[in-house]
Design a protein around this motif. Sequence first.
Motif, short mmCIF file in Angstrom:
data_model
loop_
_atom_site.label_atom_id
_atom_site.label_comp_id
_atom_site.label_asym_id
_atom_site.label_seq_id
_atom_site.Cartn_x
_atom_site.Cartn_y
_atom_site.Cartn_z
N HIS A 167 -29.28 13.99 29.79
CA HIS A 167 -28.96 13.88 28.37
C HIS A 167 -29.36 15.16 27.63
O HIS A 167 -28.62 15.64 26.77
N ALA A 168 -30.54 15.70 27.97
CA ALA A 168 -30.99 16.93 27.32
C ALA A 168 -30.03 18.08 27.63
O ALA A 168 -29.71 18.89 26.74
N ARG A 169 -29.56 18.16 28.86
CA ARG A 169 -28.59 19.21 29.23
C ARG A 169 -27.30 19.05 28.42
O ARG A 169 -26.72 20.04 27.95
N LYS A 170 -26.87 17.83 28.27
CA LYS A 170 -25.63 17.57 27.54
C LYS A 170 -25.76 17.96 26.08
O LYS A 170 -24.81 18.43 25.46
N ARG A 171 -26.96 17.76 25.51
CA ARG A 171 -27.19 18.04 24.10
C ARG A 171 -27.66 19.47 23.84
O ARG A 171 -27.87 19.85 22.69
N LEU A 172 -27.80 20.28 24.88
CA LEU A 172 -28.36 21.62 24.72
C LEU A 172 -27.56 22.46 23.71
O LEU A 172 -28.15 23.16 22.88
N GLU A 173 -26.25 22.39 23.78
CA GLU A 173 -25.43 23.18 22.87
C GLU A 173 -25.54 22.69 21.43
O GLU A 173 -25.16 23.41 20.50
N ILE A 225 -37.51 18.43 23.47
CA ILE A 225 -37.75 19.59 22.60
C ILE A 225 -38.18 20.80 23.42
O ILE A 225 -37.71 21.92 23.18
N SER A 226 -39.07 20.59 24.40
CA SER A 226 -39.51 21.70 25.24
C SER A 226 -38.33 22.30 26.01
O SER A 226 -38.22 23.53 26.15
N TYR A 227 -37.45 21.45 26.49
CA TYR A 227 -36.27 21.93 27.21
C TYR A 227 -35.35 22.72 26.28
O TYR A 227 -34.81 23.76 26.67
N PHE A 228 -35.18 22.22 25.06
CA PHE A 228 -34.35 22.94 24.10
C PHE A 228 -34.90 24.34 23.83
O PHE A 228 -34.15 25.30 23.64
N GLN A 229 -36.21 24.47 23.83
CA GLN A 229 -36.84 25.75 23.53
C GLN A 229 -36.81 26.71 24.72
O GLN A 229 -36.74 27.93 24.54
N ALA A 230 -36.90 26.18 25.93
CA ALA A 230 -36.94 27.03 27.12
C ALA A 230 -36.20 26.37 28.28
O ALA A 230 -36.81 25.96 29.26
N PRO A 231 -34.87 26.26 28.19
CA PRO A 231 -34.11 25.55 29.22
C PRO A 231 -34.20 26.18 30.61
O PRO A 231 -34.00 25.49 31.60
N ASP A 232 -34.49 27.47 30.67
CA ASP A 232 -34.57 28.12 31.98
C ASP A 232 -35.91 27.88 32.68
O ASP A 232 -36.06 28.18 33.86
N ARG A 266 -28.51 21.73 20.10
CA ARG A 266 -29.94 21.69 19.81
C ARG A 266 -30.27 22.15 18.39
O ARG A 266 -31.21 21.64 17.78
N VAL A 267 -29.51 23.10 17.85
CA VAL A 267 -29.76 23.55 16.48
C VAL A 267 -29.49 22.41 15.51
O VAL A 267 -30.25 22.17 14.57
N LEU A 268 -28.39 21.69 15.74
CA LEU A 268 -28.07 20.54 14.89
C LEU A 268 -29.17 19.48 14.99
O LEU A 268 -29.62 18.94 13.98
N THR A 269 -29.60 19.20 16.21
CA THR A 269 -30.66 18.21 16.40
C THR A 269 -31.92 18.60 15.64
O THR A 269 -32.54 17.78 14.96
N SER A 270 -32.30 19.85 15.75
CA SER A 270 -33.51 20.33 15.08
C SER A 270 -33.35 20.29 13.57
O SER A 270 -34.29 19.93 12.84
N ALA A 271 -32.16 20.63 13.08
CA ALA A 271 -31.92 20.62 11.64
C ALA A 271 -32.00 19.20 11.08
O ALA A 271 -32.53 18.98 9.98
N ILE A 272 -31.48 18.25 11.83
CA ILE A 272 -31.55 16.85 11.39
C ILE A 272 -32.99 16.39 11.33
O ILE A 272 -33.44 15.77 10.35
N GLN A 273 -33.77 16.70 12.37
CA GLN A 273 -35.17 16.31 12.39
C GLN A 273 -35.95 16.97 11.25
O GLN A 273 -36.80 16.34 10.63
N LEU A 274 -35.67 18.24 10.99
CA LEU A 274 -36.36 18.96 9.92
C LEU A 274 -36.08 18.31 8.57
O LEU A 274 -36.99 18.12 7.76
N HIS A 275 -34.82 17.98 8.33
CA HIS A 275 -34.49 17.35 7.04
C HIS A 275 -35.18 15.99 6.90
O HIS A 275 -35.66 15.65 5.82
N LEU A 276 -35.22 15.24 7.99
CA LEU A 276 -35.91 13.95 7.93
C LEU A 276 -37.37 14.12 7.54
O LEU A 276 -37.91 13.33 6.75
N MET A 277 -38.01 15.16 8.04
CA MET A 277 -39.42 15.39 7.76
C MET A 277 -39.67 15.72 6.29
O MET A 277 -40.79 15.54 5.79
N THR A 278 -38.65 16.19 5.61
CA THR A 278 -38.81 16.54 4.19
C THR A 278 -38.41 15.39 3.27
O THR A 278 -38.54 15.52 2.05
N ARG A 279 -37.96 14.29 3.85
CA ARG A 279 -37.51 13.15 3.05
C ARG A 279 -38.23 11.89 3.50
O ARG A 279 -37.77 11.18 4.41
N PRO A 280 -39.37 11.57 2.90
CA PRO A 280 -40.14 10.39 3.31
C PRO A 280 -39.32 9.10 3.28
O PRO A 280 -39.54 8.21 4.11
#
Length: 220
Positions: free
Chosen positions: A103-109, A175-182, A111-125
């Motif tokens: 699943h992580a491999r499938k979502r690798l491309e 998250i670790s895989y998204f940051q360093a997939p190799d 990952r920016v969207l995933t991170s952006a969604i999580q970031l926005h959630l963190m700013t909206r209690p």
Amino acid sequence: MTDAARDSAASRPKGDKRARTRQALAAAAAELIAEKGWDRTSLDEICARAGMTRGAFHGNFESRDALFLAVMEQETTPVSVQFQPGAPLKVQMRLLGQAVYAHARKRLERRVLTSAIQLHLMTRPDLLARQAEATAGGWRGMAVGFGRLLPAGSLPMPAERFVKVIDALTAGLTISYFQAPDLIEEADFVAAFEALAGAPTPSASWGGGRPVTSGPVRRW
């Protein structure tokens, strides 16, 4: 319009056009979020990317928050696992590790969207609390699922706690895989999940079983 096209349009459910419009707007928003983040994405940009007007947006979403939640629903998907009924816990965890890695491999491309969604959630209690409620419901379902999949006493801790650990491990590894997939391989995912099973469990009594698809683990 041809007869075939007219017949096709007539056969579509009444809500089909609305669903397609919402999907197109959510897809356009997802592309822009991946490019520049949610807070720097305007409704005009989203509508232009989708080839629609502001009226189309207001006719389908009551607010930007509603659109953001639609993006989450459309763009984040659950991990699907083919567990094996009757197999020892370590086997089940190996299957889970393999599924999370796939699943992580499938979502690798994305990952920016995933991170952006999580970031926005963190700013909206308020949105974060809403998501937490959904997560808690997912945990309850997972706990019930493991109770049905495994014999009593198979888990190293209460099922309610075990699923939280699984969820946290899934998130951390992803998250670790998204940051360093190799640097992270499938074997690393598998080893992490197998470790939850503790000491190796004899598998001589297990003769295999029919694959069963689990419920969602975490949406990414």
